[in-house]
Design an enzyme around this catalytic site. Structure first.
Site, PDB file in Angstrom:
ATOM      1  N   CYS A   1      -6.202  -3.887  -4.276  1.00 33.99           N
ATOM      2  CA  CYS A   1      -6.129  -5.070  -5.144  1.00 33.99           C
ATOM      3  C   CYS A   1      -7.279  -6.035  -4.916  1.00 33.99           C
ATOM      4  CB  CYS A   1      -4.811  -5.812  -4.919  1.00 33.99           C
ATOM      5  SG  CYS A   1      -4.669  -6.386  -3.227  1.00 33.99           S
TER       6      CYS A   1
ATOM      7  N   ASP B   1      -7.550  -8.156  -2.496  1.00 35.51           N
ATOM      8  CA  ASP B   1      -7.145  -9.350  -1.755  1.00 35.51           C
ATOM      9  C   ASP B   1      -7.665  -9.282  -0.322  1.00 35.51           C
ATOM     10  OD1 ASP B   1      -5.886 -10.339  -3.908  1.00 35.51           O
ATOM     11  OD2 ASP B   1      -3.876  -9.698  -3.326  1.00 35.51           O
TER      12      ASP B   1
ATOM     13  N   CYS C   1      -1.257 -11.693  -2.186  1.00 40.29           N
ATOM     14  CA  CYS C   1      -0.054 -11.995  -2.957  1.00 40.29           C
ATOM     15  C   CYS C   1       1.090 -12.408  -2.017  1.00 40.29           C
ATOM     16  CB  CYS C   1       0.350 -10.763  -3.733  1.00 40.29           C
ATOM     17  SG  CYS C   1       0.901  -9.466  -2.619  1.00 40.29           S
TER      18      CYS C   1
ATOM     19  N   CYS D   1       0.381  -3.867   0.115  1.00 41.58           N
ATOM     20  CA  CYS D   1       0.093  -5.236   0.572  1.00 41.58           C
ATOM     21  C   CYS D   1       0.357  -5.373   2.068  1.00 41.58           C
ATOM     22  CB  CYS D   1       0.968  -6.234  -0.176  1.00 41.58           C
ATOM     23  SG  CYS D   1       0.981  -5.987  -1.954  1.00 41.58           S
TER      24      CYS D   1
HETATM   25 FE1  FES Z   1      -3.022  -7.696  -3.100  1.00 38.12          FE
HETATM   26 FE2  FES Z   1      -0.484  -7.683  -2.541  1.00 38.12          FE
HETATM   27  S1  FES Z   1      -1.366  -7.405  -4.502  1.00 38.12           S
HETATM   28  S2  FES Z   1      -2.120  -7.921  -1.193  1.00 38.12           S
END
Ligand code: FES
Length: 141
Positions: free
Chosen positions: A34, A36, A59, A103
Site C-alpha cells: 500500500c 504506507d 491505516c 498491514c
Molecule cells: Fe497500508 Fe494498512 S493499508 S498499512
C-alpha cells in the site's frame, strides 16, 4: 469491515506513539502493498528493550498492530523481540480482516529494521542475528 474490540481500542488509543531522542536503533520501513510507512525507535540497555515508540503514516490496522507490537516488546530482550511475528501480534488483537493482514507486517518489519540499525551502530554485522527483514511476500496469512 469488522474489527475486534482490541483493534478498535489500540486504533483509537494507540500506545507508545512518538519518537525517542537519541534512540539506540531506528527502523523505517514501507509496506510494499500500500506504500504506507512506519518508523520505530528503540532504546536498548544491555540486551533489554527499555523503551519503544513508533510513528506511522499507515491505516488504522497498521496503527493498531504497531501499538500492540510495541507493548509486546517493551521490557523484553532483543531475542524475544526478534521472535515477534505479525501473526502473534494479530492473535493478540483477536485477529484482523484478511485484507488487512499485510498491514500487520509493517510492525514486524519495523522492529527488525530498528534492531538492524542498532547492531550497525554497534559495529556488529546484523544479518546473522536479525536475518533478512521480511517483506510482504512473507506475510504470514
Ligand atoms: Fe497500508 Fe494498512 S493499508 S498499512
Amino acid at each position: 469491515m469488522n474489527y475486534s474490540e482490541k483493534v478498535m481500542d489500540h486504533f483509537t488509543n494507540p500506545r507508545n506513539v512518538g519518537e525517542i531522542e537519541n534512540a539506540d536503533g531506528i527502523g523505517e520501513v514501507g509496506n510494499a502493498k500500500c506504500g504506507d510507512i512506519m518508523k520505530m525507535y528503540l532504546k536498548i540497555d544491555g540486551d533489554v528493550i527499555t523503551d519503544v515508540k513508533f510513528k506511522t503514516f499507515g491505516c488504522g490496522a497498521a496503527v493498531a498492530t504497531s501499538s500492540m507490537a510495541t507493548e509486546m516488546i517493551k521490557g523484553k530482550t532483543i531475542n524475544e523481540a526478534l521472535q515477534l511475528t505479525n501473526k502473534a501480534v494479530m492473535e493478540a488483537l483477536d485477529g484482523l480482516p484478511p485484507v488487512k493482514v499485510h498491514c500487520s507486517v509493517l510492525a514486524e518489519q519495523a522492529v527488525k529494521a530498528a534492531l538492524t540499525d542498532y547492531y550497525k551502530k554497534q559495529g556488529v554485522d546484523p544479518e546473522p542475528i536479525v536475518g533478512m527483514i521480511p517483506d510482504c511476500e512473507d506475510c504470514h496469512e
